[in-house]
Design an enzyme around this catalytic site. Structure first.
Site, PDB file in Angstrom:
ATOM      1  N   HIS A 184       0.825  -1.209   0.000  1.00 55.32           N
ATOM      2  CA  HIS A 184       0.000   0.000   0.000  1.00 55.32           C
ATOM      3  C   HIS A 184       0.859   1.258   0.000  1.00 55.32           C
ATOM      4  O   HIS A 184       0.498   2.271  -0.598  1.00 55.32           O
ATOM      5  CB  HIS A 184      -0.932  -0.010   1.212  1.00 55.32           C
ATOM      6  CG  HIS A 184      -2.136  -0.879   1.033  1.00 55.32           C
ATOM      7  ND1 HIS A 184      -2.838  -1.401   2.084  1.00 55.32           N
ATOM      8  CD2 HIS A 184      -2.759  -1.305  -0.078  1.00 55.32           C
ATOM      9  CE1 HIS A 184      -3.848  -2.118   1.619  1.00 55.32           C
ATOM     10  NE2 HIS A 184      -3.810  -2.082   0.313  1.00 55.32           N
ATOM     11  N   ARG A 286     -12.628  -1.173 -18.830  1.00 56.09           N
ATOM     12  CA  ARG A 286     -13.141  -2.442 -18.310  1.00 56.09           C
ATOM     13  C   ARG A 286     -14.659  -2.353 -18.187  1.00 56.09           C
ATOM     14  O   ARG A 286     -15.166  -1.571 -17.386  1.00 56.09           O
ATOM     15  CB  ARG A 286     -12.519  -2.748 -16.952  1.00 56.09           C
ATOM     16  CG  ARG A 286     -10.987  -2.706 -16.929  1.00 56.09           C
ATOM     17  CD  ARG A 286     -10.483  -2.948 -15.518  1.00 56.09           C
ATOM     18  NE  ARG A 286      -9.036  -2.845 -15.403  1.00 56.09           N
ATOM     19  CZ  ARG A 286      -8.385  -1.728 -15.099  1.00 56.09           C
ATOM     20  NH1 ARG A 286      -9.062  -0.594 -14.879  1.00 56.09           N
ATOM     21  NH2 ARG A 286      -7.073  -1.702 -15.013  1.00 56.09           N
ATOM     22  N   ARG A 322     -12.787  -3.092 -23.727  1.00 56.70           N
ATOM     23  CA  ARG A 322     -12.658  -4.544 -23.621  1.00 56.70           C
ATOM     24  C   ARG A 322     -14.030  -5.143 -23.350  1.00 56.70           C
ATOM     25  O   ARG A 322     -14.746  -4.708 -22.439  1.00 56.70           O
ATOM     26  CB  ARG A 322     -11.697  -4.915 -22.493  1.00 56.70           C
ATOM     27  CG  ARG A 322     -11.496  -6.424 -22.340  1.00 56.70           C
ATOM     28  CD  ARG A 322     -10.493  -6.740 -21.245  1.00 56.70           C
ATOM     29  NE  ARG A 322     -11.006  -6.425 -19.903  1.00 56.70           N
ATOM     30  CZ  ARG A 322     -10.275  -6.450 -18.800  1.00 56.70           C
ATOM     31  NH1 ARG A 322      -8.986  -6.739 -18.869  1.00 56.70           N
ATOM     32  NH2 ARG A 322     -10.817  -6.173 -17.629  1.00 56.70           N
ATOM     33  N   GLU A 411      -2.915 -12.443 -23.794  1.00 55.41           N
ATOM     34  CA  GLU A 411      -2.724 -12.693 -22.362  1.00 55.41           C
ATOM     35  C   GLU A 411      -2.228 -14.095 -22.076  1.00 55.41           C
ATOM     36  O   GLU A 411      -2.005 -14.452 -20.915  1.00 55.41           O
ATOM     37  CB  GLU A 411      -4.044 -12.458 -21.615  1.00 55.41           C
ATOM     38  CG  GLU A 411      -4.578 -11.035 -21.772  1.00 55.41           C
ATOM     39  CD  GLU A 411      -5.979 -10.883 -21.221  1.00 55.41           C
ATOM     40  OE1 GLU A 411      -6.105 -10.484 -20.053  1.00 55.41           O
ATOM     41  OE2 GLU A 411      -6.940 -11.171 -21.965  1.00 55.41           O
ATOM     42  N   ASN A 434      -0.427  -8.603 -16.862  1.00 53.77           N
ATOM     43  CA  ASN A 434      -0.754  -9.291 -15.605  1.00 53.77           C
ATOM     44  C   ASN A 434      -1.058 -10.768 -15.864  1.00 53.77           C
ATOM     45  O   ASN A 434      -0.488 -11.662 -15.236  1.00 53.77           O
ATOM     46  CB  ASN A 434      -1.950  -8.628 -14.915  1.00 53.77           C
ATOM     47  CG  ASN A 434      -1.712  -7.166 -14.607  1.00 53.77           C
ATOM     48  OD1 ASN A 434      -0.604  -6.661 -14.761  1.00 53.77           O
ATOM     49  ND2 ASN A 434      -2.748  -6.479 -14.171  1.00 53.77           N
ATOM     50  N   ASP A 435      -1.964 -11.019 -16.797  1.00 53.76           N
ATOM     51  CA  ASP A 435      -2.316 -12.402 -17.103  1.00 53.76           C
ATOM     52  C   ASP A 435      -1.231 -13.096 -17.914  1.00 53.76           C
ATOM     53  O   ASP A 435      -0.996 -14.295 -17.732  1.00 53.76           O
ATOM     54  CB  ASP A 435      -3.647 -12.466 -17.850  1.00 53.76           C
ATOM     55  CG  ASP A 435      -4.839 -12.597 -16.902  1.00 53.76           C
ATOM     56  OD1 ASP A 435      -4.722 -13.346 -15.919  1.00 53.76           O
ATOM     57  OD2 ASP A 435      -5.862 -11.940 -17.139  1.00 53.76           O
ATOM     58  N   ARG A 445      -2.408 -15.494 -10.167  1.00 50.33           N
ATOM     59  CA  ARG A 445      -2.372 -14.099  -9.707  1.00 50.33           C
ATOM     60  C   ARG A 445      -2.976 -13.929  -8.324  1.00 50.33           C
ATOM     61  O   ARG A 445      -2.629 -13.000  -7.595  1.00 50.33           O
ATOM     62  CB  ARG A 445      -3.155 -13.199 -10.687  1.00 50.33           C
ATOM     63  CG  ARG A 445      -2.509 -12.973 -12.008  1.00 50.33           C
ATOM     64  CD  ARG A 445      -3.453 -12.257 -12.949  1.00 50.33           C
ATOM     65  NE  ARG A 445      -3.890 -10.975 -12.412  1.00 50.33           N
ATOM     66  CZ  ARG A 445      -4.796 -10.202 -12.997  1.00 50.33           C
ATOM     67  NH1 ARG A 445      -5.375 -10.588 -14.112  1.00 50.33           N
ATOM     68  NH2 ARG A 445      -5.137  -9.053 -12.464  1.00 50.33           N
ATOM     69  N   CYS A 482      -1.551  -2.854 -21.808  1.00 51.50           N
ATOM     70  CA  CYS A 482      -2.500  -2.241 -20.880  1.00 51.50           C
ATOM     71  C   CYS A 482      -2.424  -2.869 -19.493  1.00 51.50           C
ATOM     72  O   CYS A 482      -3.251  -2.592 -18.636  1.00 51.50           O
ATOM     73  CB  CYS A 482      -3.928  -2.331 -21.419  1.00 51.50           C
ATOM     74  SG  CYS A 482      -4.516  -4.014 -21.676  1.00 51.50           S
TER      75      CYS A 482
END
Length: 561
Positions: A184, A286, A322, A411, A434-435, A445, A482
């Site tokens: 954080h 998204r 998307r 991905e 990420n994926d 993940r 992205c």
């Protein structure tokens, strides 16, 4: 002079005297309660409620990502499981102070054992426990020091409640001995534009008043620097401040090569901030926000209204939408409610939409209608495309609805390795790092125990990005990124060197990435990419690129000196 290494957040550099964070309140001893269990339970619950209310109040004051973090902390404070643990210790005869301390410490140990992302949440529990303990004792909780002059703050880690309300005119930089790039502290430092180096274990040796240079770009803290080093750091800081404060300009390398800088958005209301920060459009919208809180799919009319609001904010600019990416960590009862042993490898993304094609067709209908009513340049893309056949299916369907630009998200390794064939049918590709990292490294993940594998700097991931970039160049098709990797200024340079033509990120990251691009030529980014690919692991790639980046002459500095 010595150099301490950690993980830099952003591209900033700052200098100043160290002020250390106050030590935590001493742990209470395990003693028998004289007041009785009922009274101790009341004291504990009142203290927890007061702390939760304070965190909620700070959340509303802070806004942005800080608000989400603090609201999450307020929920943790009143978590029923933790409350049961506190009650159990009080029932055994303990005081409210000891019960709170021991229950939170036990939960913290559990998270630390899991490691990774969840392990980095452990510091949040420490902060909540300290605040509750302070309330029970009737004293102030440890917080940000106020020495009466600007300073570099050094702490073990920083609680979200403190980071959210840092006085940016006083805190020149932040150094933590614990934490990592997904803590954080790192997230909020990035949002606020605070120069920060986290996870610098050796910073525990820094003393109050000691002069340091904090270089986030290099991930270093230089102690007792020379006058010459201080002057060089100030020149860099001034150049960065001028670049960040200047009116936003289109993304470009030092040699003039255009690299579009776009925003990742989750709902239409986020568009205003993206525009204010100079986003050249949207690289990822998204659409899940319309679906995730619904018991049934939204109507075409409801979707059209939201899409129209989004597109209206970007007249004449590219907006990449998307299609619904459901499944895995985002299950939807009305789309796919079947239990799957391994949903990350199951019916998700485009696979899920094909199984419920009416949902996909309704989305395309709403987007086509919104497109007809607005002036944005609408691009649509399918999530989790794995095969050439899936590419042909989606692009054909999109064109059936009159949507002129249809692409796919890369991905999984399969679509990256066949990117030239995929791009023979798609108008563009957008890499979700990420994926792509998850599937390349076989590391879920959502699973903290394998979080160390979830690093887009890994050469295996970067090699796949390079495959897509090369395919884009051969087919003259744009290739964007992205995923979170695009928000890392240093990694953004490597991605460009691998052939990426646009970068999409959280709006707060745009200024630092824009500045990093402006300091390097295309040839230099390609050299940095080669250095990253030559490494054996993620840490080696990042360290080697950081060292090379520092050694290269800064074109930004040349033009401002």
């Amino acid at each position: 002079m010595t150099e301490i290494r950690g993980v830099g957040i952003g591209q900033g550099v700052a200098q100043g005297p160290v002020v250390r964070m106050a030590e935590a309140l001493p742990a209470p001893e395990k003693t028998a309660s004289a007041a009785g269990a009922d009274a101790e339970r009341t004291r504990a619950r009142e203290a927890v409620a007061a702390v939760a209310a304070e965190l909620q109040e700070r959340a509303e004051t802070a806004g942005g990502a800080a608000q989400e973090v603090l609201e999450a902390q307020a929920m943790i404070a009143e978590d029923p499981t933790l409350q049961d643990e506190v009650d159990a210790r009080i029932d055994d005869g303990g005081t409210a102070e000891w019960a709170v301390h021991d229950a939170f410490a036990g939960f913290k140990a559990t998270l630390e054992a899991v490691g990774g992302y969840l392990g980095e949440r452990a510091a949040d529990l420490d902060d909540i426990a300290q605040r509750v303990l302070a309330h029970l004792r009737g004293v102030d909780a440890p917080g940000i020091p106020d020495p009466g002059h600007p300073f570099v703050l050094v702490a073990r880690d920083l609680a979200p409640a403190d980071t959210a309300l840092l006085k940016l005119d006083q805190v020149l930089a932040l150094i933590t001995t614990d934490g990592g790039p997904t803590s954080h502290t790192a997230i909020l430092a990035r949002e606020k534009g605070i120069v920060a180096v986290v996870g610098a274990a050796d910073a525990a040796s820094l003393e109050n008043g000691q002069q340091v240079i904090v270089d986030a770009a290099a991930g270093t803290v230089t102690t007792d620097p020379s006058a010459e080093e201080l002057e060089r750091a100030q020149v860099r800081a001034d150049a960065r401040a001028a670049a960040v404060d200047a009116p936003p300009s289109p993304g470009a390398l030092a040699d003039g090569t255009k690299i579009a800088l776009l925003a990742n958005l989750g709902k239409p209301a986020d568009a205003a901030e993206a525009v204010a920060r100079g986003a050249e459009g949207v690289g990822l919208f998204r659409t899940e926000f319309l679906f995730l809180s619904a018991s049934q799919a939204p109507t075409v009319a409801e979707q059209r209204t939201s899409y129209r609001d989004l597109l209206s904010a970007f007249p004449g600019k590219k907006v990449v939408v998307r299609m619904l990416d459901a499944g895995a960590d985002k299950p939807l009862a009305f789309l796919n409610d079947a239990h799957e042993e391994n949903p990350a490898l199951g019916l998700r993304g485009l696979r899920s939409l094909r199984a419920s094609e009416d949902i996909l067709r309704e989305q395309l209908t709403a987007l086509a209608e919104a497109d007809a009513e607005t002036e944005a340049d609408l691009w649509v893309m399918a999530p989790m495309v794995t095969t050439v056949e899936e590419t042909k299916y989606f692009t054909g369907l999109a064109r059936e609805y009159g949507l002129k630009t249809a692409g796919v998200m890369v991905e999984v390794p399969a679509s990256a390795l066949l990117a030239d064939r995929v791009l023979a049918h798609a108008d563009f590709a957008s890499i979700g790092t990420n994926d792509l990292t998850q599937y390349t490294m076989a590391a879920d993940r959502m699973l903290g125990s394998v979080a160390l594998f979830q690093n887009p700097w890994h050469p295996a991931v970067l090699r796949l990005v390079g495959e897509v970039g090369a395919a884009g160049a051969r087919t003259s098709k744009p290739v964007g990124v992205c995923g979170e990797a695009a928000a890392d200024p240093l990694l953004a340079l490597v991605l460009v060197g691998l052939g990426v033509t646009s970068l999409s990120m959280a709006p707060a990251a745009l200024a630092d990435v824009r500045l990093a691009l402006s300091e390097r030529t295309l040839d230099e980014t390609r050299r940095l990419a080669e250095i990253a690919l030559a490494a054996d692991d993620a840490a080696g790639a990042r360290n080697a690129v950081a060292e090379a980046f520092t050694d290269l002459p800064s074109h930004q500095k040349e033009t401002t000196s």
